[in-house]
Design an enzyme around this catalytic site. Structure first.
Site, PDB file in Angstrom:
ATOM      1  N   ARG A  54       0.862  -1.191   0.000  1.00 43.19           N
ATOM      2  CA  ARG A  54       0.000   0.000   0.000  1.00 43.19           C
ATOM      3  C   ARG A  54       0.899   1.242   0.000  1.00 43.19           C
ATOM      4  NH1 ARG A  54       1.518   2.154   4.165  1.00 43.19           N
ATOM      5  NH2 ARG A  54       0.290   4.000   3.685  1.00 43.19           N
ATOM      6  N   GLY A  55       0.222   2.411  -0.166  1.00 39.08           N
ATOM      7  CA  GLY A  55       0.965   3.669  -0.242  1.00 39.08           C
ATOM      8  C   GLY A  55       1.231   3.962  -1.709  1.00 39.08           C
ATOM      9  N   ALA A  56       0.960   5.210  -2.107  1.00 37.60           N
ATOM     10  CA  ALA A  56       0.930   5.511  -3.542  1.00 37.60           C
ATOM     11  C   ALA A  56       2.223   5.150  -4.295  1.00 37.60           C
ATOM     12  CB  ALA A  56       0.566   6.979  -3.744  1.00 37.60           C
ATOM     13  N   ARG A  92      -6.955  -1.000  -7.162  1.00 35.20           N
ATOM     14  CA  ARG A  92      -7.415   0.097  -6.276  1.00 35.20           C
ATOM     15  C   ARG A  92      -7.528   1.356  -7.143  1.00 35.20           C
ATOM     16  NH1 ARG A  92      -4.444   1.032  -0.757  1.00 35.20           N
ATOM     17  NH2 ARG A  92      -6.459   1.922  -0.161  1.00 35.20           N
ATOM     18  N   GLN A 196      -2.842   2.732   9.927  1.00 32.00           N
ATOM     19  CA  GLN A 196      -1.528   2.865   9.287  1.00 32.00           C
ATOM     20  C   GLN A 196      -0.590   3.764  10.101  1.00 32.00           C
ATOM     21  OE1 GLN A 196      -4.460   3.035   7.714  1.00 32.00           O
ATOM     22  NE2 GLN A 196      -4.339   2.376   5.583  1.00 32.00           N
ATOM     23  N   ASP A 237      -2.308  10.579  -2.500  1.00 30.75           N
ATOM     24  CA  ASP A 237      -2.611   9.471  -3.421  1.00 30.75           C
ATOM     25  C   ASP A 237      -2.833   9.959  -4.838  1.00 30.75           C
ATOM     26  OD1 ASP A 237      -3.477   8.442  -0.592  1.00 30.75           O
ATOM     27  OD2 ASP A 237      -3.024   6.726  -1.876  1.00 30.75           O
ATOM     28  N   ASN A 247      -5.941  12.249  -0.193  1.00 29.18           N
ATOM     29  CA  ASN A 247      -5.081  11.490   0.716  1.00 29.18           C
ATOM     30  C   ASN A 247      -5.991  10.770   1.713  1.00 29.18           C
ATOM     31  OD1 ASN A 247      -2.386  10.729   1.584  1.00 29.18           O
ATOM     32  ND2 ASN A 247      -2.762  11.946   3.425  1.00 29.18           N
ATOM     33  N   LYS A 248      -5.391   9.983   2.571  1.00 31.33           N
ATOM     34  CA  LYS A 248      -6.140   9.160   3.530  1.00 31.33           C
ATOM     35  C   LYS A 248      -7.236   9.952   4.241  1.00 31.33           C
ATOM     36  CE  LYS A 248      -5.808   5.656   4.182  1.00 31.33           C
ATOM     37  NZ  LYS A 248      -6.691   4.694   3.505  1.00 31.33           N
TER      38      LYS A 248
HETATM   39  O1  MRU Z   1      -5.029   3.115   1.947  1.00 31.44           O
HETATM   40  P1  MRU Z   1      -3.554   3.379   1.950  1.00 31.44           P
HETATM   41  O2  MRU Z   1      -2.883   2.947   3.200  1.00 31.44           O
HETATM   42  O3  MRU Z   1      -2.878   2.872   0.703  1.00 31.44           O
HETATM   43  O4  MRU Z   1      -3.471   4.984   1.908  1.00 31.44           O
HETATM   44  C1  MRU Z   1      -2.197   5.574   1.827  1.00 31.44           C
HETATM   45  C2  MRU Z   1      -2.194   7.040   1.993  1.00 31.44           C
HETATM   46  O5  MRU Z   1      -3.214   7.683   2.087  1.00 31.44           O
HETATM   47  C3  MRU Z   1      -0.848   7.703   1.961  1.00 31.44           C
HETATM   48  O6  MRU Z   1      -0.856   8.886   2.707  1.00 31.44           O
HETATM   49  C4  MRU Z   1      -0.486   8.044   0.505  1.00 31.44           C
HETATM   50  O7  MRU Z   1      -0.589   6.908  -0.317  1.00 31.44           O
HETATM   51  C5  MRU Z   1       0.882   8.603   0.389  1.00 31.44           C
HETATM   52  S1  MRU Z   1       2.124   7.374   0.608  1.00 31.44           S
HETATM   53  C6  MRU Z   1       3.606   8.142   0.355  1.00 31.44           C
END
Ligand code: MRU
Length: 336
Positions: A54-56, A92, A196, A237, A247-248
């Site tokens: 996970r994470g962009a 996703r 997270q 994201d 973002n989250k």
């Molecule tokens: O659902 P996730 O855990 O994949 O969400 C991730 C985020 O929202 C992060 O802040 C984003 O991807 C940036 S990661 C450098």
């Protein structure tokens, strides 16, 4: 040193028909550290959907390495590889890096599997380099904040090495400032529902010996209002062409509080997260995840049977609330 959150392993764990595999840290199990080997597109799609990876930026690398994995299969036809690539890209919807990484690797398909793998490994290496460049640029942008004294920072979710192969975007900024003795402490939003922040960001900060405290998500805005935070730094994201930032879920209230308090709200992200094909935040597909992630905590149902839940995984912070988007190439101030 923390292991890379995602990497390629040539010829290891070879199963019939493959010449390589993808190694990931299983992020569903952090703070316990377990590596997993992914050898099929089905395993990769499942790992992306379940947030094993996970994470962009890490998703961008997963997309690119996924195409490399498929194109290296014995007997793989371009048509089959493209069909698998489409499934991976759609696993996703919100982080634009995933489809971007798939597209970059697919562009080399006609030149054969070695060329696809080389393109995917370049995505990986570029993302690592970008994180270091973002951290250095942000540290110099914040040079005069709090008159040069160590900063009290706040972050949300995990935008660290676990989200990015190495170093991180928002946590890369924290790490770069920490190297310069400019971090007093970090408030870490726990980041419901999948935690997270509490599980992954706190794990990374503890590993690096950076002072931090975990707070419940609801405490972030009032910590800012009470003057306990000098800068909010988050990842992204997807950043739309007008500077709106997905973002989250829970990022938007932090931006509102930061603007109200006159505290910089900084978005740290690579250029691969900027999507010029998305005009603004309203056009961003916000992932809706299953109700059980909200209704159950660590497998235990805490809500009454008969209660349902709504579980949007991301929110959009409008560009006018963003003090700076800091990428490997520029400081972009969409709000000014
Ligand atoms: O659902 P996730 O855990 O994949 O969400 C991730 C985020 O929202 C992060 O802040 C984003 O991807 C940036 S990661 C450098």
């Amino acid at each position: 040193v923390l292991p890379r959150t995602i990497d390629w392993a040539s010829d290891e764990g070879r199963t019939a028909g493959t010449v390589g595999s993808i190694i990931v840290v299983d992020q569903t199990r952090l703070p316990d550290l377990h590596l997993r080997r992914l050898t099929t597109p089905d395993e990769l799609v499942d790992a992306i959907r379940r947030l094993v990876v996970r994470g962009a930026p890490a998703l961008g690398v997963a997309g690119a390495l996924g195409v490399a994995l498929c194109s290296a299969y014995e007997g793989a036809t371009p048509r089959w590889v493209r069909a698998q690539a489409a499934r991976i890209a759609e696993a996703r919807p919100t982080a634009v890096n995933l489809a971007w990484g798939v597209r970059v690797a697919l562009a080399s398909l006609e030149r054969g599997p070695d060329a696809v793998l080389a393109a995917a490994l370049k995505v990986r290496d570029d993302e690592i380099a970008s994180c270091h460049a973002i951290g250095a640029r942000a540290a110099s942008w914040l040079r005069d904040a709090r008159d040069g004294a160590p900063l009290r920072m706040l972050t949300h979710c995990n935008a660290g090495s676990m989200a990015c192969v190495e170093w991180g975007t928002a946590l890369g900024v924290v790490r770069s400032l920490h190297e310069r003795a400019r971090v007093e402490s970090v408030l870490v939003d726990e980041t419901r529902p999948l935690l997270q922040g509490a599980r992954i960001t706190a794990f990374e900060l503890a590993h690096d010996g950076i002072p931090h405290r975990v707070i419940v998500d609801g405490a972030g805005p009032s910590a800012i209002a009470r003057g306990l935070v000098d800068v909010v730094v988050v990842g992204a994201d997807r950043i739309a062409a007008n500077g709106d930032v997905a973002n989250k879920i829970g990022t938007y209230p932090l931006a509102l509080a930061a603007v109200r308090a006159g505290v910089p709200f900084v978005v740290a992200a690579p250029e691969s997260t900027v999507d010029l094909d998305t005009p603004d935040g309203a056009a961003i597909d916000i992932e809706d995840r299953g109700a059980d992630e909200v209704l159950l905590v660590a497998g235990h149902r805490l809500t009454p049977v008969g209660s349902n839940a709504w579980n949007p995984a991301f929110d959009v912070t409008p560009a006018d609330l963003v003090s700076a988007v800091i990428t490997e190439r520029r400081v972009w101030q969409p709000g000014t």
